[in-house]
Design a protein around this motif. Structure first.
Motif, PDB file in Angstrom:
ATOM      1  N   LEU A  16      60.782  13.885  16.286  1.00  0.00           N
ATOM      2  CA  LEU A  16      60.825  15.263  15.760  1.00  0.00           C
ATOM      3  C   LEU A  16      60.819  15.293  14.232  1.00  0.00           C
ATOM      4  O   LEU A  16      60.072  16.041  13.615  1.00  0.00           O
ATOM      5  CB  LEU A  16      62.076  15.977  16.289  1.00  0.00           C
ATOM      6  CG  LEU A  16      62.290  17.395  15.763  1.00  0.00           C
ATOM      7  CD1 LEU A  16      61.254  18.350  16.342  1.00  0.00           C
ATOM      8  CD2 LEU A  16      63.698  17.903  16.094  1.00  0.00           C
ATOM      9  N   LEU A  17      61.677  14.467  13.624  1.00  0.00           N
ATOM     10  CA  LEU A  17      61.804  14.521  12.167  1.00  0.00           C
ATOM     11  C   LEU A  17      60.709  13.700  11.491  1.00  0.00           C
ATOM     12  O   LEU A  17      60.327  12.633  11.976  1.00  0.00           O
ATOM     13  CB  LEU A  17      63.184  14.001  11.733  1.00  0.00           C
ATOM     14  CG  LEU A  17      64.396  14.762  12.268  1.00  0.00           C
ATOM     15  CD1 LEU A  17      65.685  14.168  11.720  1.00  0.00           C
ATOM     16  CD2 LEU A  17      64.322  16.247  11.928  1.00  0.00           C
ATOM     17  N   THR A  18      60.222  14.195  10.370  1.00  0.00           N
ATOM     18  CA  THR A  18      59.161  13.497   9.629  1.00  0.00           C
ATOM     19  C   THR A  18      59.552  13.442   8.149  1.00  0.00           C
ATOM     20  O   THR A  18      60.471  14.120   7.713  1.00  0.00           O
ATOM     21  CB  THR A  18      57.818  14.234   9.749  1.00  0.00           C
ATOM     22  OG1 THR A  18      57.982  15.550   9.214  1.00  0.00           O
ATOM     23  CG2 THR A  18      57.348  14.323  11.191  1.00  0.00           C
ATOM     24  N   GLY A  19      58.801  12.651   7.393  1.00  0.00           N
ATOM     25  CA  GLY A  19      59.017  12.599   5.949  1.00  0.00           C
ATOM     26  C   GLY A  19      59.709  11.325   5.521  1.00  0.00           C
ATOM     27  O   GLY A  19      59.688  10.981   4.351  1.00  0.00           O
ATOM     28  N   TRP A  20      60.344  10.624   6.468  1.00  0.00           N
ATOM     29  CA  TRP A  20      60.988   9.362   6.173  1.00  0.00           C
ATOM     30  C   TRP A  20      60.717   8.406   7.329  1.00  0.00           C
ATOM     31  O   TRP A  20      60.351   8.833   8.423  1.00  0.00           O
ATOM     32  CB  TRP A  20      62.495   9.534   5.983  1.00  0.00           C
ATOM     33  CG  TRP A  20      62.802  10.242   4.703  1.00  0.00           C
ATOM     34  CD1 TRP A  20      62.993  11.584   4.541  1.00  0.00           C
ATOM     35  CD2 TRP A  20      62.865   9.657   3.403  1.00  0.00           C
ATOM     36  NE1 TRP A  20      63.200  11.879   3.226  1.00  0.00           N
ATOM     37  CE2 TRP A  20      63.129  10.715   2.496  1.00  0.00           C
ATOM     38  CE3 TRP A  20      62.740   8.358   2.910  1.00  0.00           C
ATOM     39  CZ2 TRP A  20      63.259  10.499   1.128  1.00  0.00           C
ATOM     40  CZ3 TRP A  20      62.894   8.152   1.553  1.00  0.00           C
ATOM     41  CH2 TRP A  20      63.141   9.207   0.676  1.00  0.00           C
ATOM     42  N   SER A  21      60.909   7.101   7.085  1.00  0.00           N
ATOM     43  CA  SER A  21      60.642   6.124   8.145  1.00  0.00           C
ATOM     44  C   SER A  21      61.612   6.334   9.298  1.00  0.00           C
ATOM     45  O   SER A  21      62.749   6.792   9.101  1.00  0.00           O
ATOM     46  CB  SER A  21      60.782   4.704   7.608  1.00  0.00           C
ATOM     47  OG  SER A  21      62.149   4.409   7.419  1.00  0.00           O
ATOM     48  N   GLU A  22      61.162   6.017  10.493  1.00  0.00           N
ATOM     49  CA  GLU A  22      61.993   6.145  11.693  1.00  0.00           C
ATOM     50  C   GLU A  22      63.273   5.316  11.540  1.00  0.00           C
ATOM     51  O   GLU A  22      64.355   5.751  11.947  1.00  0.00           O
ATOM     52  CB  GLU A  22      61.173   5.682  12.904  1.00  0.00           C
ATOM     53  CG  GLU A  22      61.739   6.072  14.251  1.00  0.00           C
ATOM     54  CD  GLU A  22      61.937   7.577  14.462  1.00  0.00           C
ATOM     55  OE1 GLU A  22      61.188   8.387  13.905  1.00  0.00           O
ATOM     56  OE2 GLU A  22      62.903   7.930  15.173  1.00  0.00           O
ATOM     57  N   GLU A  23      63.158   4.155  10.899  1.00  0.00           N
ATOM     58  CA  GLU A  23      64.335   3.272  10.729  1.00  0.00           C
ATOM     59  C   GLU A  23      65.399   3.979   9.878  1.00  0.00           C
ATOM     60  O   GLU A  23      66.585   3.955  10.205  1.00  0.00           O
ATOM     61  CB  GLU A  23      63.943   1.943  10.048  1.00  0.00           C
ATOM     62  CG  GLU A  23      63.062   1.025  10.888  1.00  0.00           C
ATOM     63  CD  GLU A  23      61.630   1.521  11.005  1.00  0.00           C
ATOM     64  OE1 GLU A  23      61.136   2.191  10.069  1.00  0.00           O
ATOM     65  OE2 GLU A  23      61.009   1.270  12.047  1.00  0.00           O
ATOM     66  N   LEU A  24      64.940   4.594   8.771  1.00  0.00           N
ATOM     67  CA  LEU A  24      65.903   5.254   7.883  1.00  0.00           C
ATOM     68  C   LEU A  24      66.556   6.445   8.594  1.00  0.00           C
ATOM     69  O   LEU A  24      67.778   6.637   8.521  1.00  0.00           O
ATOM     70  CB  LEU A  24      65.213   5.709   6.598  1.00  0.00           C
ATOM     71  CG  LEU A  24      66.135   6.349   5.563  1.00  0.00           C
ATOM     72  CD1 LEU A  24      67.231   5.386   5.133  1.00  0.00           C
ATOM     73  CD2 LEU A  24      65.349   6.826   4.350  1.00  0.00           C
ATOM     74  N   LEU A  25      65.748   7.209   9.321  1.00  0.00           N
ATOM     75  CA  LEU A  25      66.293   8.359  10.027  1.00  0.00           C
ATOM     76  C   LEU A  25      67.322   7.911  11.068  1.00  0.00           C
ATOM     77  O   LEU A  25      68.378   8.525  11.235  1.00  0.00           O
ATOM     78  CB  LEU A  25      65.165   9.155  10.704  1.00  0.00           C
ATOM     79  CG  LEU A  25      64.213   9.875   9.744  1.00  0.00           C
ATOM     80  CD1 LEU A  25      62.983  10.390  10.486  1.00  0.00           C
ATOM     81  CD2 LEU A  25      64.909  11.025   9.036  1.00  0.00           C
ATOM     82  N   GLN A  26      67.006   6.791  11.756  1.00  0.00           N
ATOM     83  CA  GLN A  26      67.942   6.291  12.776  1.00  0.00           C
ATOM     84  C   GLN A  26      69.226   5.761  12.150  1.00  0.00           C
ATOM     85  O   GLN A  26      70.315   5.942  12.696  1.00  0.00           O
ATOM     86  CB  GLN A  26      67.260   5.208  13.622  1.00  0.00           C
ATOM     87  CG  GLN A  26      66.349   5.817  14.679  1.00  0.00           C
ATOM     88  CD  GLN A  26      65.602   4.768  15.484  1.00  0.00           C
ATOM     89  OE1 GLN A  26      65.860   3.587  15.376  1.00  0.00           O
ATOM     90  NE2 GLN A  26      64.648   5.232  16.278  1.00  0.00           N
ATOM     91  N   SER A  27      69.087   5.102  10.984  1.00  0.00           N
ATOM     92  CA  SER A  27      70.316   4.596  10.362  1.00  0.00           C
ATOM     93  C   SER A  27      71.177   5.764   9.872  1.00  0.00           C
ATOM     94  O   SER A  27      72.404   5.739   9.966  1.00  0.00           O
ATOM     95  CB  SER A  27      70.008   3.591   9.248  1.00  0.00           C
ATOM     96  OG  SER A  27      69.590   4.258   8.097  1.00  0.00           O
ATOM     97  N   ARG A  28      70.533   6.846   9.391  1.00  0.00           N
ATOM     98  CA  ARG A  28      71.313   8.032   8.992  1.00  0.00           C
ATOM     99  C   ARG A  28      71.981   8.666  10.210  1.00  0.00           C
ATOM    100  O   ARG A  28      73.101   9.161  10.128  1.00  0.00           O
ATOM    101  CB  ARG A  28      70.405   9.065   8.319  1.00  0.00           C
ATOM    102  CG  ARG A  28      70.033   8.697   6.903  1.00  0.00           C
ATOM    103  CD  ARG A  28      69.131   9.766   6.377  1.00  0.00           C
ATOM    104  NE  ARG A  28      68.867   9.607   4.963  1.00  0.00           N
ATOM    105  CZ  ARG A  28      67.864  10.212   4.332  1.00  0.00           C
ATOM    106  NH1 ARG A  28      67.048  10.979   4.996  1.00  0.00           N
ATOM    107  NH2 ARG A  28      67.694  10.035   3.055  1.00  0.00           N
ATOM    108  N   GLN A  29      71.255   8.669  11.328  1.00  0.00           N
ATOM    109  CA  GLN A  29      71.836   9.231  12.558  1.00  0.00           C
ATOM    110  C   GLN A  29      73.072   8.425  12.961  1.00  0.00           C
ATOM    111  O   GLN A  29      74.101   8.989  13.337  1.00  0.00           O
ATOM    112  CB  GLN A  29      70.778   9.210  13.686  1.00  0.00           C
ATOM    113  CG  GLN A  29      71.230   9.837  14.988  1.00  0.00           C
ATOM    114  CD  GLN A  29      71.434  11.347  14.898  1.00  0.00           C
ATOM    115  OE1 GLN A  29      70.901  12.011  14.012  1.00  0.00           O
ATOM    116  NE2 GLN A  29      72.242  11.889  15.785  1.00  0.00           N
ATOM    117  N   ALA A  30      72.970   7.094  12.852  1.00  0.00           N
ATOM    118  CA  ALA A  30      74.106   6.238  13.206  1.00  0.00           C
ATOM    119  C   ALA A  30      75.281   6.512  12.266  1.00  0.00           C
ATOM    120  O   ALA A  30      76.430   6.639  12.704  1.00  0.00           O
ATOM    121  CB  ALA A  30      73.688   4.771  13.147  1.00  0.00           C
TER     122      ALA A  30
END
Ligand SMILES: [Zn+2]
Ligand SMILES: [Zn+2]
Length: 297
Positions: A38-52
């Motif tokens: 769903l989210l865009t604009g940043w790498s999936e890895e960075l988004l997942q680490s922020r989610q964690a």
């Protein structure tokens, strides 16, 4: 009862505040897992680490809120949610309206922030029948031109998919009025917030000095996108304009100390925006058992 409740849903998924003598009620229509990617604009890895880091669990969930505005004898609904099957967590608009003494037939106007399925899905039954027999539907004219103007969009596949979903509204278009920025009903102004879709909008409800801005898809994952407004979503029709609009309305809400609520701000949805780090954070109103006036800060 043997000491254990069999309830599978909360007692109430409705929360009201007063703006002057106007009652605004947030209704949690659905709470569901966020679609992947769903989210865009940043790498999936960075988004997942922020989610964690957020300690919200690794699967991101999303609130889908609707809003009821009781003003001058009118009952106005903002957005209709996903609709579909009624479960403990989804499709709950009619159930929750009943819990506060309202029926679908009581709604005089349905204001749609835009024509994506999680905003208009509850408007029509499986058979294509309008579920709000006594309502006029209002949405920004640019949504009509984009979805029903004859030019099929190309490009961004998620945005094209949503365009195709919007065609389900064709049988009830005679109930629609297409409007522009400014007062659309006494006490209710449309605020054009373009980019996510061409006619994406918010609705400002105002009484004297008091107001609340009800916005659509400025954020889908509030803990990520308030902190970093450059994060967009894959459904954005014009991602650059969506980001510009997100930055602008967050800055404005912060400076004005506006009370805001969004379709996807965490239920009970209402809060204010303050600066934090390079971005913002959302400060939710604290739940009150009394229906309070939303005091200026
Ligand atoms: Zn949307
Ligand atoms: Zn949405």
């Amino acid at each position: 009862m043997n000491g254990s409740s069999k309830a599978t849903s909360q007692r109430s998924n409705a929360y009201s505040v007063m703006v002057g003598d106007i009652k605004i009620t947030a209704i949690l229509e659905s709470y569901t897992e966020s679609p992947p990617g769903l989210l865009t604009g940043w790498s999936e890895e960075l988004l997942q680490s922020r989610q964690a880091e957020s300690l919200r669990g690794l699967a991101a969930f999303i609130s889908i809120n609707c809003f009821l505005i009781e003003i001058d004898g009118r009952v106005i609904l903002v957005d209709t949610g996903l609709g579909g099957e009624v479960t403990a967590a989804t499709g709950r608009l009619e159930v929750e309206l009943r819990s506060i003494g309202m029926e679908l037939g009581d709604i005089s106007h349905v204001l749609l922030t835009h024509l994506h399925a999680d905003h208009f899905g509850g408007a029509i039954s499986e058979a294509g029948i309008c579920r709000f027999p006594n309502a006029r539907f209002l949405a920004h004219r640019a949504e009509h031109d984009y979805c029903f103007g004859g030019n099929k969009p190309a490009g961004n596949p998620m945005a094209v998919q949503q365009y195709q979903f919007a065609q389900r509204l064709r049988p009830i278009l005679s109930q629609f009025d297409w409007v522009e920025e400014g007062q659309i009903i006494p006490g209710v102004e449309l605020v054009h917030l373009p980019g996510h879709t061409p006619g994406h909008s918010g609705f400002r409800v105002r009484r004297g000095q008091d107001s609340v801005l009800l916005w659509g898809d400025i954020v889908h994952q509030p803990h990520q996108q308030f902190a970093d407004p450059s994060i967009g979503v894959s459904y954005d029709v014009d991602p650059a304009m969506a980001t510009e609009t997100r930055r602008k309305i967050m800055a404005e809400a912060m400076v004005r100390k506006d009370l805001i609520a969004g379709t996807h701000t965490d239920f009970p949805a209402f809060g204010r925006v303050k600066a934090e780090g390079d971005g913002y954070c959302f400060v939710p109103l604290v739940w009150s058992s009394a229906i309070n006036k939303a005091l200026a800060v």
